[in-house]
Enzyme design. Structure first.
Site, short mmCIF file in Angstrom:
data_model
loop_
_atom_site.label_atom_id
_atom_site.label_comp_id
_atom_site.label_asym_id
_atom_site.label_seq_id
_atom_site.Cartn_x
_atom_site.Cartn_y
_atom_site.Cartn_z
N CYS A 162 -2.58 -4.06 -3.25
CA CYS A 162 -3.27 -5.19 -3.86
C CYS A 162 -4.29 -5.77 -2.87
CB CYS A 162 -2.36 -6.34 -4.29
SG CYS A 162 -0.99 -5.83 -5.32
N ARG A 203 -7.71 -0.97 -2.93
CA ARG A 203 -6.32 -1.33 -2.62
C ARG A 203 -5.44 -1.36 -3.86
NH1 ARG A 203 -5.84 -3.62 2.37
NH2 ARG A 203 -3.88 -4.57 1.76
N TRP A 220 -2.12 -3.47 -7.49
CA TRP A 220 -1.47 -2.17 -7.57
C TRP A 220 -0.01 -2.47 -7.87
CZ3 TRP A 220 2.41 0.58 -4.95
CH2 TRP A 220 2.43 1.96 -5.19
N ASN A 244 -0.10 -10.31 -2.13
CA ASN A 244 -0.06 -8.89 -1.80
C ASN A 244 1.19 -8.67 -0.97
OD1 ASN A 244 -0.58 -6.25 -0.91
ND2 ASN A 244 -1.82 -6.98 0.79
N GLY A 245 2.04 -7.73 -1.40
CA GLY A 245 3.27 -7.46 -0.66
C GLY A 245 4.44 -7.38 -1.61
N GLU A 286 -3.15 19.63 4.20
CA GLU A 286 -4.17 18.63 3.91
C GLU A 286 -5.07 19.09 2.75
OE1 GLU A 286 -4.48 15.66 4.41
OE2 GLU A 286 -6.58 15.18 4.13
N LYS A 302 -5.50 17.03 -0.71
CA LYS A 302 -6.83 16.60 -1.15
C LYS A 302 -7.05 16.99 -2.60
CE LYS A 302 -7.72 14.37 0.84
NZ LYS A 302 -7.24 13.58 1.92
N GLU A 317 -4.36 15.03 -5.19
CA GLU A 317 -4.41 13.58 -5.37
C GLU A 317 -5.61 13.15 -6.22
OE1 GLU A 317 -4.95 11.06 -1.87
OE2 GLU A 317 -5.97 12.67 -0.84
N HIS A 325 10.43 33.28 0.31
CA HIS A 325 11.82 32.81 0.28
C HIS A 325 12.09 31.96 -0.96
CE1 HIS A 325 12.75 34.55 4.15
NE2 HIS A 325 11.56 34.12 4.55
N LYS A 377 -5.49 2.77 -1.58
CA LYS A 377 -5.92 3.24 -0.26
C LYS A 377 -4.95 2.84 0.84
CE LYS A 377 -9.11 4.78 2.66
NZ LYS A 377 -9.16 6.24 2.76
#
Ligand code: M6R
Length: 608
Positions: free
Chosen positions: A2, A27, A75, A101-102, A481, A485, A488, A504, A603
């Site tokens: 947020c 955010r 968020w 926020n939190g 990575e 990329k 997401e 395996h 983010k």
């Protein structure tokens, strides 16, 4: 996560809040809202959806006159995205309003107690307990009420608060969620992050845990949780304002991909001096560097992937044992610290809740902590014993690119420093590495020139169901990575596998036409990776290989090949990741998705 923002001053608050929220939308973007004092009452508009819905609803803020207000972009954690769960939250009398926020961890218990006292809850959020608790404790003194609330709640918060009784002030407080205060000639501001206020001021105060601030048009007063006044010194932000804008690119992600030569150069150049690596911020003498017996790297997401690259490079080059942990696991696994351990926390934002908790865990054990951080003045930067900044500049796109590249560049420097003082590389090898390192920005530039080729290839895979990324050693770290990329931002399921591990179990998922991206940049492992490519091809896979210039014969095995310029074997990640970032970007673009703000993500992950 947020984002919160607040303004009090001479100008209309709503357009400033909307502008600030636009910079904080990275955010969270489930819903947005603002509350403004209009000279008579506090009015609020909040709505589910992106910020543009709120902008339309308020005609860019025109329908919400007033010079003091607070805003929020969400968020969702507690309660689904909805108009009701959107912030701000009012008390029943509409005399106190809060943005948060939190996460309030003991909200369920507090809610039960407040309900028993007759408070009525309208939303499913944890935040609503804050506004009712403030109402319970408020007796005309906002600071005293905020202090009491801070003592009752457990968890993390950055709060923006307004009291109808004190219409010429806005209040804020923080614990474990970021909050800054900006002082400008036309008023004062609060925000979760610098870009939100950069247009109005460069003078910023960083709030510490359990601090409270009261802002009026002309004044900023800080208090600790006991109500004692605090003196704080502002920091001047020297970011280029354009760095936080798109500058003609369609998306922040593409712009940031293109900024990688600069990000890597800015991270490396100031630290290469007189044929040596000079990292003054390390604060360690050569003897102290020689005394390090183990390195423990802790991070999340892409920063964790950078850490895995760091393990291969530090162990290979400097022969120091390195452990890499996901911060969310590390903090609860009761880690064993041996004497001589150096902890490294890697984070772009410097605010990731799990990484911050890992830092504190390491410090609790008396271990020296080095932060590799991008955001100057962030919590991890401030709490680490030493900080090595990555000079990537502000990164806005949720999918990290340039910060990741700067992180691995910082890790190369660190490995070279350790290798030099511990004598694991000769001076000749060191100088060759230095020259290879200096060439990376230009080589990245060359790879960026492939963008059309990658776009054409990406367009063939817009309807794929799943993909695999494979590699060995550093190529495995690159695969991790590259795969993240892609998934997401494209929502195509993708997995990264150590190439030798596929057989395996996971190889059973390979069928006719499955795209396998094979990384083959490590010369000593090249023949082994080729065998793994043959294995998946035999099961019907279509293979795109990424390898070093000179391996033309790979075209007999792989279906499509991307060549990267020659560099030191420890540095290939910096080059091989570029086509993979572009691939992810163009798949997402081709599928018509919101590249910079992928669904369900934010983010900066400031909650557990
Ligand atoms: O700010 P941090 O580097 O601590 O963030 C860690 C991860 O959340 C981050 O790298 C995330 O995985 C990226 N969105 C991936 O692109």
């Amino acid at each position: 996560m947020c984002g919160i923002v607040g303004y009090i001053g001479e100008n209309q608050a709503a357009p400033i809040l909307l502008d600030g929220l636009a910079k904080l939308e990275y955010r969270g973007y489930d819903s947005a809202g603002i509350a403004i004092y209009d000279g008579n009452e506090i009015r609020m508009e909040k709505v589910m959806g992106r910020l543009k819905v709120l902008e339309e609803l308020t005609h860019g803020g025109e329908t919400m006159p007033g010079c003091a207000g607070i805003g929020h972009t969400r968020w969702a954690t507690h309660g689904c995205p909805s108009d009701t769960n959107a912030h701000p939250h009012f008390n029943k009398e509409h005399s106190i309003v809060v943005v948060h926020n939190g996460i309030i961890e003991n909200y369920a218990k507090l809610k039960r107690k407040l309900e028993a006292k007759g408070y009525e809850f309208l939303s499913e959020t944890d935040t609503e307990v804050l506004v009712h608790l403030l109402t319970e404790y408020y007796d005309g003194d906002p600071i005293a009420a905020i202090e009491r609330v801070m003592r009752r709640v457990e968890g993390s918060y950055a709060l923006g608060i307004m009291f109808l009784d004190h219409p010429h002030h806005i209040y804020a407080a923080r614990k474990d969620s970021p909050l800054i205060v900006g002082a400008s000639p036309v008023g004062n501001l609060i925000a979760s992050d610098v870009p939100a206020i950069l247009r109005y001021t460069r003078n910023v105060y960083y709030m510490e845990n359990e601090e409270i601030v009261c802002l009026s048009k002309e004044n900023i007063r800080f208090f600790n949780i006991d109500g004692d006044k605090l003196e704080k010194t502002p920091t001047t932000i020297d970011w280029d304002i354009d760095a936080a804008e798109k500058g003609g690119y369609e998306h922040f992600m593409l712009k940031e991909i293109y900024e990688q030569p600069k990000a890597v150069r800015d991270t490396i150049s100031p630290r290469l001096k007189n044929n040596d690596v000079v990292i003054e911020e390390l604060g360690m003498t050569d003897d102290e560097l020689r005394a390090v017996r183990k390195i423990s790297i802790v991070a999340c997401g892409s920063a964790y992937h950078a850490g895995i690259t760091g393990k291969y490079v530090l162990e290979g080059m400097a022969r120091i044992p390195v452990e890499v942990d996901l911060a969310s696991e590390f903090r609860y696994r009761n880690p064993i610290y041996e004497e001589g351990t150096l902890a490294i926390i890697i984070s772009q934002s410097g605010e990731t809740a799990d990484s911050l908790a890992a830092l504190r865990e390491a410090k609790k054990h008396g271990v020296r902590v080095l932060g590799i951080v991008n955001v100057v003045g962030s919590s991890i930067a401030r709490e680490a014993d030493n900080v090595m900044y990555t000079w990537a500049g502000p990164e806005i796109s949720v999918a990290t690119t340039k910060a990741y590249s700067a992180q691995i560049a910082a890790l190369y420097l660190l490995a070279m420093k350790f290798a030099k003082v511990r004598g694991t590389v000769s001076q000749e090898e060191f100088l060759k590495m230095q020259s290879d390192l200096e060439q990376l920005p230009e080589q990245i530039e060359t790879l960026l020139g492939m963008k059309e080729k990658i776009q054409r290839f990406a367009n063939r895979y817009l309807a794929a169901d799943h993909m695999f990324f494979i590699g060995r050693g550093i190529d495995y770290a690159i695969s991790l990575e590259g795969s993240l990329k892609l998934k997401e931002i494209s929502y195509i399921h993708s997995e990264a596998y150590a190439a030798g591990e596929l057989k395996h179990g996971t190889i059973s998922l390979i069928e006719d036409g499955t795209l396998v991206v094979a990384l083959a940049t490590q010369e000593n492992l090249y023949p082994k990776t080729i065998s793994n490519i043959v294995e998946v091809k035999t099961r019907g896979a279509f293979v795109m290989a990424v390898t070093n210039f000179g391996h033309k014969e790979i075209e007999k095995t792989a279906d499509y090949v991307i060549y990267i310029p020659k560099t030191n074997q420890f540095f290939t990640n910096s080059l091989a990741i570029i086509p993979l970032q572009l691939f992810g970007y163009y798949v997402s673009l081709g599928r018509g998705l919101d590249v910079d703000k992928p669904r369900n993500l934010a983010k900066s992950v400031t909650v557990e």
